[in-house]
Design a protein around this motif. Structure first.
Motif, PDB file in Angstrom:
ATOM      1  N   TYR A   1     -17.755  -3.570  56.618  1.00  0.00           N
ATOM      2  CA  TYR A   1     -17.452  -4.745  55.703  1.00  0.00           C
ATOM      3  C   TYR A   1     -16.216  -5.555  56.021  1.00  0.00           C
ATOM      4  O   TYR A   1     -16.321  -6.699  55.704  1.00  0.00           O
ATOM      5  N   THR A   2     -15.305  -5.062  56.715  1.00  0.00           N
ATOM      6  CA  THR A   2     -14.040  -5.737  57.216  1.00  0.00           C
ATOM      7  C   THR A   2     -14.691  -6.646  58.206  1.00  0.00           C
ATOM      8  O   THR A   2     -14.090  -7.853  58.333  1.00  0.00           O
ATOM      9  N   ARG A   3     -15.480  -6.254  59.001  1.00  0.00           N
ATOM     10  CA  ARG A   3     -16.059  -7.068  60.246  1.00  0.00           C
ATOM     11  C   ARG A   3     -16.842  -8.151  59.563  1.00  0.00           C
ATOM     12  O   ARG A   3     -16.604  -9.420  60.158  1.00  0.00           O
ATOM     13  N   ILE A   4     -17.556  -8.082  58.367  1.00  0.00           N
ATOM     14  CA  ILE A   4     -18.466  -8.945  57.941  1.00  0.00           C
ATOM     15  C   ILE A   4     -17.414 -10.127  57.381  1.00  0.00           C
ATOM     16  O   ILE A   4     -17.708 -11.305  57.614  1.00  0.00           O
ATOM     17  N   SER A   5     -16.402  -9.681  56.484  1.00  0.00           N
ATOM     18  CA  SER A   5     -15.419 -10.498  56.093  1.00  0.00           C
ATOM     19  C   SER A   5     -14.737 -11.245  57.100  1.00  0.00           C
ATOM     20  O   SER A   5     -14.620 -12.449  56.839  1.00  0.00           O
ATOM     21  N   ASN A   6     -14.245 -10.614  58.232  1.00  0.00           N
ATOM     22  CA  ASN A   6     -13.383 -11.368  59.214  1.00  0.00           C
ATOM     23  C   ASN A   6     -14.594 -12.301  60.020  1.00  0.00           C
ATOM     24  O   ASN A   6     -14.154 -13.385  60.210  1.00  0.00           O
ATOM     25  N   ASP A   7     -15.761 -11.971  60.186  1.00  0.00           N
ATOM     26  CA  ASP A   7     -16.670 -13.165  60.735  1.00  0.00           C
ATOM     27  C   ASP A   7     -16.750 -14.125  59.945  1.00  0.00           C
ATOM     28  O   ASP A   7     -16.824 -15.275  60.216  1.00  0.00           O
ATOM     29  N   LEU A   8     -16.931 -13.852  58.630  1.00  0.00           N
ATOM     30  CA  LEU A   8     -17.291 -15.038  57.707  1.00  0.00           C
ATOM     31  C   LEU A   8     -16.062 -15.979  57.627  1.00  0.00           C
ATOM     32  O   LEU A   8     -16.030 -17.103  57.610  1.00  0.00           O
ATOM     33  N   ARG A   9     -14.871 -15.205  57.401  1.00  0.00           N
ATOM     34  CA  ARG A   9     -13.668 -15.868  57.280  1.00  0.00           C
ATOM     35  C   ARG A   9     -13.318 -17.045  58.429  1.00  0.00           C
ATOM     36  O   ARG A   9     -13.209 -18.029  58.203  1.00  0.00           O
ATOM     37  N   LYS A  10     -13.643 -16.400  59.746  1.00  0.00           N
ATOM     38  CA  LYS A  10     -13.630 -17.211  60.935  1.00  0.00           C
ATOM     39  C   LYS A  10     -14.350 -18.663  60.682  1.00  0.00           C
ATOM     40  O   LYS A  10     -13.974 -19.693  61.028  1.00  0.00           O
ATOM     41  N   ARG A  11     -15.872 -18.291  60.330  1.00  0.00           N
ATOM     42  CA  ARG A  11     -16.719 -19.191  60.209  1.00  0.00           C
ATOM     43  C   ARG A  11     -16.287 -20.487  59.135  1.00  0.00           C
ATOM     44  O   ARG A  11     -16.345 -21.612  59.363  1.00  0.00           O
ATOM     45  N   ILE A  12     -15.698 -19.690  58.110  1.00  0.00           N
ATOM     46  CA  ILE A  12     -15.282 -20.689  57.213  1.00  0.00           C
ATOM     47  C   ILE A  12     -14.141 -21.606  57.430  1.00  0.00           C
ATOM     48  O   ILE A  12     -14.103 -22.946  57.184  1.00  0.00           O
ATOM     49  N   ASN A  13     -13.101 -20.897  57.965  1.00  0.00           N
ATOM     50  CA  ASN A  13     -12.078 -21.659  58.507  1.00  0.00           C
ATOM     51  C   ASN A  13     -12.409 -22.769  59.889  1.00  0.00           C
ATOM     52  O   ASN A  13     -11.419 -23.603  59.960  1.00  0.00           O
ATOM     53  N   ALA A  14     -13.246 -22.386  60.351  1.00  0.00           N
ATOM     54  CA  ALA A  14     -13.951 -23.277  61.342  1.00  0.00           C
ATOM     55  C   ALA A  14     -14.793 -24.541  60.445  1.00  0.00           C
ATOM     56  O   ALA A  14     -15.025 -25.449  61.159  1.00  0.00           O
ATOM     57  N   GLY A  15     -14.816 -24.265  59.053  1.00  0.00           N
ATOM     58  CA  GLY A  15     -15.378 -25.602  58.342  1.00  0.00           C
ATOM     59  C   GLY A  15     -16.980 -25.695  58.393  1.00  0.00           C
ATOM     60  O   GLY A  15     -17.577 -26.639  58.076  1.00  0.00           O
ATOM     61  N   GLU A  16     -17.378 -24.323  58.794  1.00  0.00           N
ATOM     62  CA  GLU A  16     -18.986 -24.324  58.853  1.00  0.00           C
ATOM     63  C   GLU A  16     -19.679 -24.621  57.520  1.00  0.00           C
ATOM     64  O   GLU A  16     -20.934 -24.946  57.711  1.00  0.00           O
ATOM     65  N   PHE A  17     -19.099 -24.092  56.399  1.00  0.00           N
ATOM     66  CA  PHE A  17     -20.055 -24.373  55.268  1.00  0.00           C
ATOM     67  C   PHE A  17     -19.778 -25.339  54.066  1.00  0.00           C
ATOM     68  O   PHE A  17     -19.531 -24.855  52.959  1.00  0.00           O
TER      69      PHE A  17
END
Lengths: 255, 255
Positions: free
Chosen positions: B11-27
């Motif tokens: 679950y840490t990998r999942i949240s890390n992946d998503l956090r990165k994508r969020i900070n990249a402005g993806e969503f």
DNA sequence: GAGTGGTCTAGACCACGTA
DNA sequence: ACGTGGTCTAGACCACTCG
């Protein structure tokens, strides 16, 4: 009076019950009932109990100390006075230096300092009114008390202003304060603008300050201006809520 | 460089992946992938995915809008200047009144006010230097912008000082400000002590301010003293971090 | 009706500190 | 060796909103 809740979930009842008992002082020192025993008392699964406990963790009320159990958090924040210095007592007219005040209290203060020269990050660049790519000298500090970090302090100066200063550029404490050095260089500060935001820490802050779940931080940004309104200093501090309280004294200006 | 993590949980990998994508402005604007689709991509169960997403909720990064999906939070905090008033612009020497400044910005400001007389609560009693059981007049306010609460403001006065004032005791706005009334009664304030603590809101605060998970509050306590150092006013404000930024201007006092 | 997230069950195995 | 909390599975039913 709210119009009769729509039947709260089981985990909400669990966390409400426990919160009430905690606030009544029931678990001072002792662990809360274990997950298994709570599951038994509420005739539910461990997962539901864990959901209830996690509510209290996120509120900053309890923490898990495996494998001992869950415990109530207690805190004794230090007083941070951005006008003056640090201390453990309610406001007073004193203005002492950090290390002096801390050791006075019998706690061991220490800090780590790193100095580097970097292009100004956007937040700093805007406040120091620099162009993209212009350089700043940064003094990055972590301040600790009895080995525990309680504040990060990153001070940025326009590189052109301070590159001649051995004091600013060396990773050692400046007993008389960096502001005295700046003043000596002809950049005496008059007004300081303070900005505050509070939020949950990001993973980097969590790691740097060793922050526990349920603990927010305040990000403090100080911008120091000379009498001629030239910004000469930008400080970014990160203050964890479980270790710091802030106190200011302000003269009344409005009627 | 930390010495190679001990294999982060899924679950840490999942949240890390998503956090990165969020900070990249993806969503921006669009929902995150649904729980089911995340479970498929990570070849795991919904529960593990939910644990990862809940990390991001607790960090204040996303929120769940059922049944539409998870969305990135965006915030546009208003500027709170405890020395002056309210505004939406960076610091300036202006000091305007609350309602004036807000309507100027095209947002509809309103407030609810309740006045009552109660024994001073412990926190207030200590600051107003009252005996146990002594009475205070309280003006409890919730301030709203476009219908959304953004600040609670509870002002306590020693009852003996203000019981003769129709203005203080009536649940209506005081256009000239309560401090002007106090001054007229012979209690002009000089120094104000500001205290700040930041933490997660308790259930009462969550309800009163309609606070979203992952949002901390700052509790501000103001104590106003007369020139003779008599405390005549104690204000307790609760400021949610997603709606407020604070700005102060302070004259330099230390070298 | 279909898809979303919210709640809940009944298990499992693991790492870790204490006794 | 034991009990603790941490992680994870494979299901289930529900309430809600949207098309």
């Amino acid at each position: 009076m709210p119009p009769s809740q729509p039947s709260p979930s089981l985990y909400t009842r669990i966390s409400n019950d426990l919160r009430k008992r905690i606030n009544a002082g029931e678990f001072s020192g002792a662990p809360l009932p274990s997950e298994a025993s709570l599951a038994a008392t509420y005739k539910t699964s461990r997962i539901t109990v864990r959901k209830g406990l996690s509510e209290l963790i996120q509120e900053g009320l309890i923490y898990a100390d495996r494998p001992r159990g869950y415990f109530v958090r207690r805190r004794s924040p230090m007083i941070y006075r951005p006008q003056h210095g640090f201390g453990k007592q309610p406001p007073s007219p004193a203005l002492d230096r950090f290390l002096a005040e801390m050791t006075e209290l019998g706690r061991e203060a220490s800090q780590t300092i790193e100095v580097s020269v970097v292009p100004a990050p956007p937040i700093v660049r805007q406040r120091l009114e620099l162009e993209e790519g212009e350089l700043t000298a940064v003094r990055r500090r972590i301040r600790l008390l009895d080995g525990q970090p309680y504040l990060t302090n990153d001070s940025y100066y326009p590189y052109g202003l301070v590159k001649g200063s051995d004091e600013i550029m060396s990773p050692a404490d400046i007993p008389r304060g960096a502001n005295a050095v700046l003043a000596e260089l002809g950049h005496q500060q008059g007004l300081t603008v303070h900005e505050y935001e509070w939020r949950m820490p990001n993973p980097a802050e969590k790691a740097r300050l060793d922050i526990t779940p349920g603990t927010p931080v305040t990000e403090e940004i100080l911008t120091g201006y000379t009498a001629a309104e030239v910004p000469v200093r930008c400080v970014i501090n990160c203050l964890p809520g479980d270790r710091i309280k802030m106190v200011l004294e302000i003269e009344h200006t409005r009627t």
